[in-house]
Design a protein around this motif. Structure first.
Motif, PDB file in Angstrom:
ATOM      1  N   ALA A   1     -21.756  40.104 -18.287  1.00 14.65           N
ATOM      2  CA  ALA A   1     -22.996  40.142 -19.065  1.00 14.65           C
ATOM      3  C   ALA A   1     -24.102  40.934 -18.384  1.00 14.65           C
ATOM      4  N   GLY A   2     -23.814  41.498 -17.233  1.00 13.49           N
ATOM      5  CA  GLY A   2     -24.829  42.231 -16.497  1.00 13.49           C
ATOM      6  C   GLY A   2     -25.540  41.342 -15.492  1.00 13.49           C
ATOM      7  N   PRO A   3     -26.093  41.926 -14.444  1.00 16.24           N
ATOM      8  CA  PRO A   3     -26.753  41.156 -13.387  1.00 16.24           C
ATOM      9  C   PRO A   3     -28.114  40.621 -13.817  1.00 16.24           C
ATOM     10  N   ASP A   4     -28.505  39.516 -13.215  1.00 16.08           N
ATOM     11  CA  ASP A   4     -29.810  38.903 -13.482  1.00 16.08           C
ATOM     12  C   ASP A   4     -30.841  39.534 -12.543  1.00 16.08           C
ATOM     13  N   LEU A   5     -31.359  40.665 -12.955  1.00 16.28           N
ATOM     14  CA  LEU A   5     -32.279  41.409 -12.096  1.00 16.28           C
ATOM     15  C   LEU A   5     -33.680  40.824 -12.106  1.00 16.28           C
ATOM     16  N   GLU A   6     -34.050  40.158 -13.171  1.00 12.34           N
ATOM     17  CA  GLU A   6     -35.388  39.569 -13.242  1.00 12.34           C
ATOM     18  C   GLU A   6     -35.570  38.505 -12.161  1.00 12.34           C
ATOM     19  N   THR A   7     -34.599  37.611 -12.044  1.00  9.95           N
ATOM     20  CA  THR A   7     -34.703  36.572 -11.024  1.00  9.95           C
ATOM     21  C   THR A   7     -34.646  37.172  -9.637  1.00  9.95           C
ATOM     22  N   LEU A   8     -33.795  38.171  -9.457  1.00 11.98           N
ATOM     23  CA  LEU A   8     -33.714  38.807  -8.143  1.00 11.98           C
ATOM     24  C   LEU A   8     -35.049  39.438  -7.762  1.00 11.98           C
ATOM     25  N   ARG A   9     -35.698  40.095  -8.714  1.00 19.43           N
ATOM     26  CA  ARG A   9     -37.015  40.688  -8.416  1.00 19.43           C
ATOM     27  C   ARG A   9     -38.021  39.622  -8.002  1.00 19.43           C
ATOM     28  N   ASP A  10     -37.976  38.475  -8.661  1.00 16.22           N
ATOM     29  CA  ASP A  10     -38.898  37.393  -8.326  1.00 16.22           C
ATOM     30  C   ASP A  10     -38.686  36.921  -6.895  1.00 16.22           C
ATOM     31  N   VAL A  11     -37.432  36.756  -6.511  1.00 17.16           N
ATOM     32  CA  VAL A  11     -37.127  36.300  -5.148  1.00 17.16           C
ATOM     33  C   VAL A  11     -37.527  37.372  -4.142  1.00 17.16           C
ATOM     34  N   ARG A  12     -37.239  38.625  -4.444  1.00 15.85           N
ATOM     35  CA  ARG A  12     -37.624  39.711  -3.532  1.00 15.85           C
ATOM     36  C   ARG A  12     -39.133  39.748  -3.340  1.00 15.85           C
ATOM     37  N   ARG A  13     -39.882  39.533  -4.398  1.00 19.64           N
ATOM     38  CA  ARG A  13     -41.341  39.540  -4.286  1.00 19.64           C
ATOM     39  C   ARG A  13     -41.823  38.417  -3.363  1.00 19.64           C
ATOM     40  N   LEU A  14     -41.185  37.251  -3.454  1.00 21.09           N
ATOM     41  CA  LEU A  14     -41.587  36.106  -2.646  1.00 21.09           C
ATOM     42  C   LEU A  14     -41.098  36.203  -1.200  1.00 21.09           C
ATOM     43  N   ALA A  15     -40.023  36.959  -0.973  1.00 18.53           N
ATOM     44  CA  ALA A  15     -39.435  37.059   0.371  1.00 18.53           C
ATOM     45  C   ALA A  15     -39.179  38.529   0.698  1.00 18.53           C
ATOM     46  N   PRO A  16     -40.241  39.296   0.906  1.00 19.23           N
ATOM     47  CA  PRO A  16     -40.074  40.746   1.091  1.00 19.23           C
ATOM     48  C   PRO A  16     -39.283  41.144   2.325  1.00 19.23           C
ATOM     49  N   ALA A  17     -39.237  40.272   3.342  1.00 24.51           N
ATOM     50  CA  ALA A  17     -38.541  40.635   4.577  1.00 24.51           C
ATOM     51  C   ALA A  17     -37.105  40.113   4.641  1.00 24.51           C
ATOM     52  N   ALA A  18     -36.705  39.326   3.679  1.00 31.43           N
ATOM     53  CA  ALA A  18     -35.377  38.699   3.717  1.00 31.43           C
ATOM     54  C   ALA A  18     -34.290  39.669   3.280  1.00 31.43           C
ATOM     55  N   MET A  19     -33.052  39.353   3.667  1.00 32.55           N
ATOM     56  CA  MET A  19     -31.883  39.990   3.075  1.00 32.55           C
ATOM     57  C   MET A  19     -31.593  39.237   1.784  1.00 32.55           C
ATOM     58  N   VAL A  20     -31.667  39.934   0.649  1.00 33.36           N
ATOM     59  CA  VAL A  20     -31.479  39.288  -0.649  1.00 33.36           C
ATOM     60  C   VAL A  20     -30.169  39.774  -1.264  1.00 33.36           C
ATOM     61  N   ILE A  21     -29.317  38.817  -1.594  1.00 35.69           N
ATOM     62  CA  ILE A  21     -27.983  39.100  -2.117  1.00 35.69           C
ATOM     63  C   ILE A  21     -27.886  38.542  -3.525  1.00 35.69           C
ATOM     64  N   GLY A  22     -27.552  39.385  -4.487  1.00 34.16           N
ATOM     65  CA  GLY A  22     -27.367  38.923  -5.845  1.00 34.16           C
ATOM     66  C   GLY A  22     -25.945  38.458  -6.085  1.00 34.16           C
ATOM     67  N   ALA A  23     -25.747  37.739  -7.192  1.00 37.96           N
ATOM     68  CA  ALA A  23     -24.410  37.248  -7.527  1.00 37.96           C
ATOM     69  C   ALA A  23     -24.253  37.175  -9.035  1.00 37.96           C
ATOM     70  N   GLY A  24     -23.138  37.717  -9.519  1.00 39.72           N
ATOM     71  CA  GLY A  24     -22.796  37.568 -10.927  1.00 39.72           C
ATOM     72  C   GLY A  24     -23.200  38.737 -11.802  1.00 39.72           C
ATOM     73  N   GLY A  25     -22.313  39.098 -12.736  1.00 34.76           N
ATOM     74  CA  GLY A  25     -22.657  39.994 -13.826  1.00 34.76           C
ATOM     75  C   GLY A  25     -22.396  41.476 -13.635  1.00 34.76           C
ATOM     76  N   ILE A  26     -22.072  41.911 -12.417  1.00 34.61           N
ATOM     77  CA  ILE A  26     -21.875  43.343 -12.179  1.00 34.61           C
ATOM     78  C   ILE A  26     -20.689  43.856 -13.002  1.00 34.61           C
ATOM     79  N   ARG A  27     -20.911  45.017 -13.682  1.00 35.46           N
ATOM     80  CA  ARG A  27     -19.878  45.602 -14.530  1.00 35.46           C
ATOM     81  C   ARG A  27     -19.554  47.047 -14.160  1.00 35.46           C
TER      82      ARG A  27
END
Length: 238
Positions: free
Chosen positions: A180-206
């Motif tokens: 169904a495609g990746p959930d980029l909206e939630t990932l952007r929210d987490v990246r905004r809150l944790a700019p220095a973290a390593m952020v790993i997405g999961a699910g939806g890649i096609r």
């Protein structure tokens, strides 16, 4: 684009076999049928996935443990022995730091290559969250879990930004195995809150295009399984 975004292949283990994730509905998981590998044997599948992605990390979800059963220690040992150059990211339904350390002790000879994944769906309390990452989070990651727009979060992990460690997984379960495609909206929210973290997405890649969009949204890496088994992503050459 696969060279720009780190791909971490995923092995979902159930009753000693690799199964295919279906929208996070664990009762619907069945032994893997793959165009990439004609086996559901964990070591065979893991080797092929890691080779295809040129991966130095492998994410293992122990579905037995996640559903309240025993950790599949023997299978994990087999994987660690078969893949000596690979770091194992292990999600086994850990409720607190004590459970994590007990599991690490069971895998003691391989401990330096283990990253314990503490999932927000499994952590029992805010205190447990704090203790998991107190002082040193080098061998651990936090998975921020959600399904169908709802946070899976009895411990309040999503709101405890000040307790987040340096590695964060954004796990949108209904996207896992969905195409169904990746959930980029939630990932952007987490990246905004944790700019220095390593952020790993999961699910939806096609596709490679999805990977490019994930990178642009702030992802450092992505957990992938179905797109690999369905030959939607080309072999990574490094």
């Amino acid at each position: 684009m696969t060279s720009e975004l780190n791909l971490i292949p995923v092995v979902d283990l159930l009753n000693g076999q690799v199964v295919r994730a279906v929208r996070g509905d664990r009762k619907a998981y069945r032994p893997i049928v793959s165009a990439l590998c004609a086996s559901s044997d964990p070591v065979t599948v893991a080797r092929i996935l890691c080779d295809h992605c040129a991966a130095r990390q492998l994410y293992v979800a122990d579905l037995d443990a996640l559903q309240g059963g025993a950790v599949q220690v023997a299978v994990l040992v087999d994987l660690l022995q078969a893949l000596p150059g690979v770091e194992l990211w292990l999600d086994a339904g850990l409720a607190d730091a004590g459970a994590g350390e007990a599991l690490r002790a069971q895998l003691a000879p391989h401990a330096p290559r283990i990253v314990l994944v503490y999932g927000s769906e499994s952590l029992r309390s805010r205190e447990a969250l704090e203790r998991c990452f107190a002082g040193n989070d080098a061998g651990a990651a936090l998975s921020l879990d959600r399904r169908d727009g709802q946070r899976l979060d009895p411990a309040g992990c999503w709101e405890a930004v000040d307790l987040w460690p340096g590695r964060l997984i954004v796990m949108t379960l209904e996207r896992v195995g969905s195409g169904a495609g990746p959930d980029l909206e939630t990932l952007r929210d987490v990246r905004r809150l944790a700019p220095a973290a390593m952020v790993i997405g999961a699910g939806g890649i096609r596709s490679e295009d999805d990977l490019a969009q994930a990178r642009a949204a702030g992802a450092d890496a992505w957990l992938v399984a179905s797109a690999l088994h369905d030959l939607q992503l080309p072999r990574v050459r490094r």
